[in-house]
Design a protein around this motif. Structure first.
Motif, mmCIF file in Angstrom:
data_model
loop_
_atom_site.group_PDB
_atom_site.id
_atom_site.type_symbol
_atom_site.label_atom_id
_atom_site.label_comp_id
_atom_site.label_asym_id
_atom_site.label_seq_id
_atom_site.Cartn_x
_atom_site.Cartn_y
_atom_site.Cartn_z
ATOM 1 N N TRP A 270 -10.683 1.309 18.509
ATOM 2 C CA TRP A 270 -11.020 0.289 19.500
ATOM 3 C C TRP A 270 -11.556 0.973 20.739
ATOM 4 C CZ3 TRP A 270 -5.401 -2.002 20.239
ATOM 5 C CH2 TRP A 270 -4.632 -1.187 21.066
ATOM 6 N N ALA A 271 -12.042 0.179 21.683
ATOM 7 C CA ALA A 271 -12.477 0.690 22.976
ATOM 8 C C ALA A 271 -11.783 -0.159 24.028
ATOM 9 C CB ALA A 271 -13.990 0.615 23.117
ATOM 10 N N GLN B 36 -21.007 3.672 29.882
ATOM 11 C CA GLN B 36 -21.091 2.434 29.105
ATOM 12 C C GLN B 36 -21.575 2.735 27.678
ATOM 13 O OE1 GLN B 36 -19.884 0.674 31.340
ATOM 14 N NE2 GLN B 36 -20.705 1.527 33.225
ATOM 15 N N PHE B 37 -21.417 1.780 26.810
ATOM 16 C CA PHE B 37 -21.877 1.928 25.431
ATOM 17 C C PHE B 37 -23.325 1.452 25.281
ATOM 18 C CE2 PHE B 37 -17.291 1.397 23.791
ATOM 19 C CZ PHE B 37 -17.140 2.766 23.638
ATOM 20 N N SER B 38 -24.113 2.243 24.560
ATOM 21 C CA SER B 38 -25.443 1.784 24.157
ATOM 22 C C SER B 38 -25.286 0.735 23.060
ATOM 23 C CB SER B 38 -26.264 2.962 23.638
ATOM 24 O OG SER B 38 -25.723 3.436 22.411
ATOM 25 N N ASP B 39 -26.370 -0.002 22.810
ATOM 26 C CA ASP B 39 -26.322 -0.999 21.743
ATOM 27 C C ASP B 39 -26.038 -0.348 20.388
ATOM 28 O OD1 ASP B 39 -26.833 -2.890 23.636
ATOM 29 O OD2 ASP B 39 -28.762 -3.538 22.821
ATOM 30 N N GLU B 40 -26.555 0.868 20.172
ATOM 31 C CA GLU B 40 -26.301 1.566 18.920
ATOM 32 C C GLU B 40 -24.812 1.883 18.761
ATOM 33 O OE1 GLU B 40 -30.352 1.530 19.936
ATOM 34 O OE2 GLU B 40 -28.699 2.357 21.115
ATOM 35 N N MET B 41 -24.180 2.292 19.855
ATOM 36 C CA MET B 41 -22.736 2.550 19.824
ATOM 37 C C MET B 41 -21.965 1.270 19.540
ATOM 38 S SD MET B 41 -22.369 5.012 23.140
ATOM 39 C CE MET B 41 -22.381 6.801 22.997
ATOM 40 N N ILE B 42 -22.368 0.192 20.214
ATOM 41 C CA ILE B 42 -21.683 -1.085 20.010
ATOM 42 C C ILE B 42 -21.807 -1.527 18.553
ATOM 43 C CG2 ILE B 42 -21.703 -3.543 20.609
ATOM 44 C CD1 ILE B 42 -22.655 -2.650 23.446
ATOM 45 N N LYS B 43 -22.991 -1.401 17.980
ATOM 46 C CA LYS B 43 -23.178 -1.806 16.590
ATOM 47 C C LYS B 43 -22.308 -0.980 15.642
ATOM 48 C CE LYS B 43 -27.905 -3.457 17.313
ATOM 49 N NZ LYS B 43 -29.365 -3.137 17.118
ATOM 50 N N THR B 44 -22.156 0.303 15.942
ATOM 51 C CA THR B 44 -21.284 1.146 15.119
ATOM 52 C C THR B 44 -19.834 0.704 15.238
ATOM 53 O OG1 THR B 44 -22.775 3.048 15.251
ATOM 54 C CG2 THR B 44 -20.460 3.512 14.782
ATOM 55 N N LEU B 45 -19.409 0.357 16.439
ATOM 56 C CA LEU B 45 -18.046 -0.143 16.628
ATOM 57 C C LEU B 45 -17.851 -1.478 15.909
ATOM 58 C CD1 LEU B 45 -17.555 0.824 20.379
ATOM 59 C CD2 LEU B 45 -16.335 1.804 18.423
ATOM 60 N N LEU B 46 -18.869 -2.313 15.914
ATOM 61 C CA LEU B 46 -18.778 -3.578 15.178
ATOM 62 C C LEU B 46 -18.597 -3.316 13.685
ATOM 63 C CD1 LEU B 46 -21.627 -5.627 16.930
ATOM 64 C CD2 LEU B 46 -19.174 -5.763 17.371
ATOM 65 N N GLU B 47 -19.320 -2.327 13.167
ATOM 66 C CA GLU B 47 -19.174 -1.971 11.753
ATOM 67 C C GLU B 47 -17.769 -1.471 11.435
ATOM 68 O OE1 GLU B 47 -22.223 0.900 11.145
ATOM 69 O OE2 GLU B 47 -23.866 -0.554 11.356
ATOM 70 N N ASP C 259 -15.130 -2.705 12.778
ATOM 71 C CA ASP C 259 -14.232 -3.829 13.051
ATOM 72 C C ASP C 259 -13.405 -3.583 14.308
ATOM 73 O OD1 ASP C 259 -13.751 -6.383 12.311
ATOM 74 O OD2 ASP C 259 -12.368 -5.930 10.681
ATOM 75 N N ALA C 260 -14.040 -2.941 15.289
ATOM 76 C CA ALA C 260 -13.369 -2.625 16.545
ATOM 77 C C ALA C 260 -13.383 -3.820 17.489
ATOM 78 C CB ALA C 260 -14.052 -1.431 17.216
ATOM 79 N N VAL C 261 -12.555 -3.728 18.526
ATOM 80 C CA VAL C 261 -12.585 -4.658 19.646
ATOM 81 C C VAL C 261 -12.902 -3.833 20.893
ATOM 82 C CG1 VAL C 261 -11.304 -6.363 21.003
ATOM 83 C CG2 VAL C 261 -10.897 -6.163 18.536
ATOM 84 N N ILE C 262 -13.747 -4.383 21.761
ATOM 85 C CA ILE C 262 -14.156 -3.707 22.985
ATOM 86 C C ILE C 262 -13.628 -4.503 24.173
ATOM 87 C CG2 ILE C 262 -16.114 -2.855 24.335
ATOM 88 C CD1 ILE C 262 -17.749 -2.950 21.679
ATOM 89 N N GLY C 263 -12.834 -3.848 25.012
ATOM 90 C CA GLY C 263 -12.237 -4.513 26.172
ATOM 91 C C GLY C 263 -13.138 -4.445 27.394
ATOM 92 N N MET C 264 -13.238 -5.532 28.113
ATOM 93 C CA MET C 264 -14.100 -5.606 29.286
ATOM 94 C C MET C 264 -13.384 -5.085 30.532
ATOM 95 S SD MET C 264 -16.961 -6.901 28.096
ATOM 96 C CE MET C 264 -16.577 -5.683 26.814
ATOM 97 N N LEU D 137 -15.763 -12.190 17.951
ATOM 98 C CA LEU D 137 -14.574 -11.599 17.322
ATOM 99 C C LEU D 137 -14.358 -10.126 17.667
ATOM 100 C CD1 LEU D 137 -14.927 -13.205 13.779
ATOM 101 C CD2 LEU D 137 -13.638 -14.050 15.760
ATOM 102 N N HIS D 138 -15.154 -9.587 18.571
ATOM 103 C CA HIS D 138 -15.056 -8.156 18.844
ATOM 104 C C HIS D 138 -14.972 -7.834 20.329
ATOM 105 C CE1 HIS D 138 -15.729 -7.080 14.645
ATOM 106 N NE2 HIS D 138 -16.578 -8.095 14.630
ATOM 107 N N VAL D 139 -14.663 -8.817 21.148
ATOM 108 C CA VAL D 139 -14.561 -8.614 22.595
ATOM 109 C C VAL D 139 -13.184 -9.053 23.059
ATOM 110 C CG1 VAL D 139 -15.594 -9.099 24.843
ATOM 111 C CG2 VAL D 139 -17.018 -9.139 22.811
#
Length: 356
Positions: A219-220, A234-245, A247-252, A295-297
């Motif tokens: 998770w992040a 911050q995360f790039s979109d590529e990083m975010i997409k990898t985290l989505l793959e 099944d991570a959750v990213i905290g704001m 589902l990932h935020v």
């Protein structure tokens, strides 16, 4: 609405900032109003009563002890042993809060479910213990992997290997290097223990290596979006997409300089920039659009993470004001189910999946 905050530096505030978080927030501010050792003196936004007022019944609570070399431009401890010692003082404080009935440690699925039931069925949250999952921000305090075994035994369940600058195990924000051999060994040992890897603060090179090497849950806890606020933190979109793959959750996070571009620390103010809580909704929406769902935020506020009102949204006086987020999301068209997932359920579902 119930809220799960995935990143609070509670023990740092108690042990190093010398704040009694059991007290009323305004009493804490008043007691330190004449202190000048830190820029956020008299401007804190977190206390246990305010967390209860905001229905924040569960959090990821950190330990932190950064080791620095003699030429470092950032603050920290001069040896790993000293960094370990400060994290042990922090553990002692958490245990004292448990003894006082202020907090309860969550280390597995049974405790998580029991605590949720307690909070969701209570007529009043005023006297309830706040549940916490213990996390380590930056692994420098591990003199060796024996410390990891010790930490796991007292309840540590998540680790972010890096913080700011060069680290023993991984480089973090405002630096870049591959994972060290010690860092790779740390990830392998964490894998064996089924611990959570917190990708927050990993430099870009270490992030990609960690995603390849680590097989366990990721998770992040407190990260925002590089496309909105361009910075290596911050995360790039590529990083975010990898985290989505994964099944991570990213905290704001709610640190002002991360929320909007152009913030100058020590000069910009919430008033001069017009920074509001709703700016974080832009980051939420960006990730949701990439994911195609909500589902990932989650929320990982990092409030009082070495800053206070001077570097928080202008409409946030205390952590209880996070409860304005549901209304802001609803105004953007998010459904009641989406909002519930963002406020707490995504974190709980993540733990349910990985602690089952």
């Amino acid at each position: 609405m119930f809220l799960f905050d995935a990143h609070l530096d509670l023990s740092m505030n108690a042990v190093e900032w010398n704040r009694d978080l059991t007290q009323d927030l305004y009493s804490i501010r008043d007691r330190e109003k004449n202190l000048t050792d830190k820029p956020d003196r008299g401007k804190g936004v977190v206390s246990f009563p305010e967390m209860r007022k905001g229905n924040i019944g569960l959090c990821v609570a950190t330990q932190i002890g950064r080791y620095i070399k003699p030429d470092s431009k950032i603050p920290g401890w001069h040896s790993q042993a000293q960094a370990w010692a400060i994290t042990q003082a922090q553990v002692a404080w958490y245990k004292a809060m448990e003894d006082a009935g202020e907090m309860v440690q969550i280390t597995g699925l049974a405790g998580l479910r029991s605590h949720l039931e307690l909070w969701q069925n209570a007529e009043s949250t005023e006297g309830l213990p706040i549940g916490y999952i213990l996390s380590l921000e930056g692994a420098d305090s591990f003199v060796s992997l024996k410390n990891l075994e010790t930490a796991y035994s007292y309840g540590l369940r998540a680790i972010g290997p890096a913080h700011y600058g060069p680290g023993v195990y991984a480089y973090g924000t405002d630096s870049d290097a591959p994972l060290s051999e010690k860092g790779k060994d740390l990830l392998r040992e964490m894998d064996l223990l089924d611990m959570i890897l917190d990708a927050t603060h990993l430099c870009d090179t270490a992030f990609w290596e960690a995603m390849d090497l680590y097989k366990g849950p990721v998770w992040a806890s407190h990260n925002l979006v590089r496309a909105i606020t361009p910075h290596n933190r911050q995360f790039s979109d590529e990083m975010i997409k990898t985290l989505l793959e994964r099944d991570a959750v990213i905290g704001m996070a709610f640190d002002a300089w991360m929320m909007i571009p152009g913030w100058v620390r020590g000069k910009s103010t919430p008033e001069s920039t017009g920074l509001k809580i709703e700016h974080v909704v832009q980051h939420i929406d960006h990730i949701c659009q990439l994911a195609g769902n909500a589902l990932h935020v989650g929320i990982g506020s990092d409030l009082d993470g070495a800053y206070g009102k001077e570097q928080s949204p202008g409409d946030l006086d205390s952590i209880a004001d996070l409860q304005t987020i549901p209304g802001l999301l609803a105004a953007r068209g998010y459904s009641a189910s989406d909002i519930e997932h963002i406020m707490w359920r995504n974190w709980v579902n993540f733990l349910e999946r990985n602690w089952a």
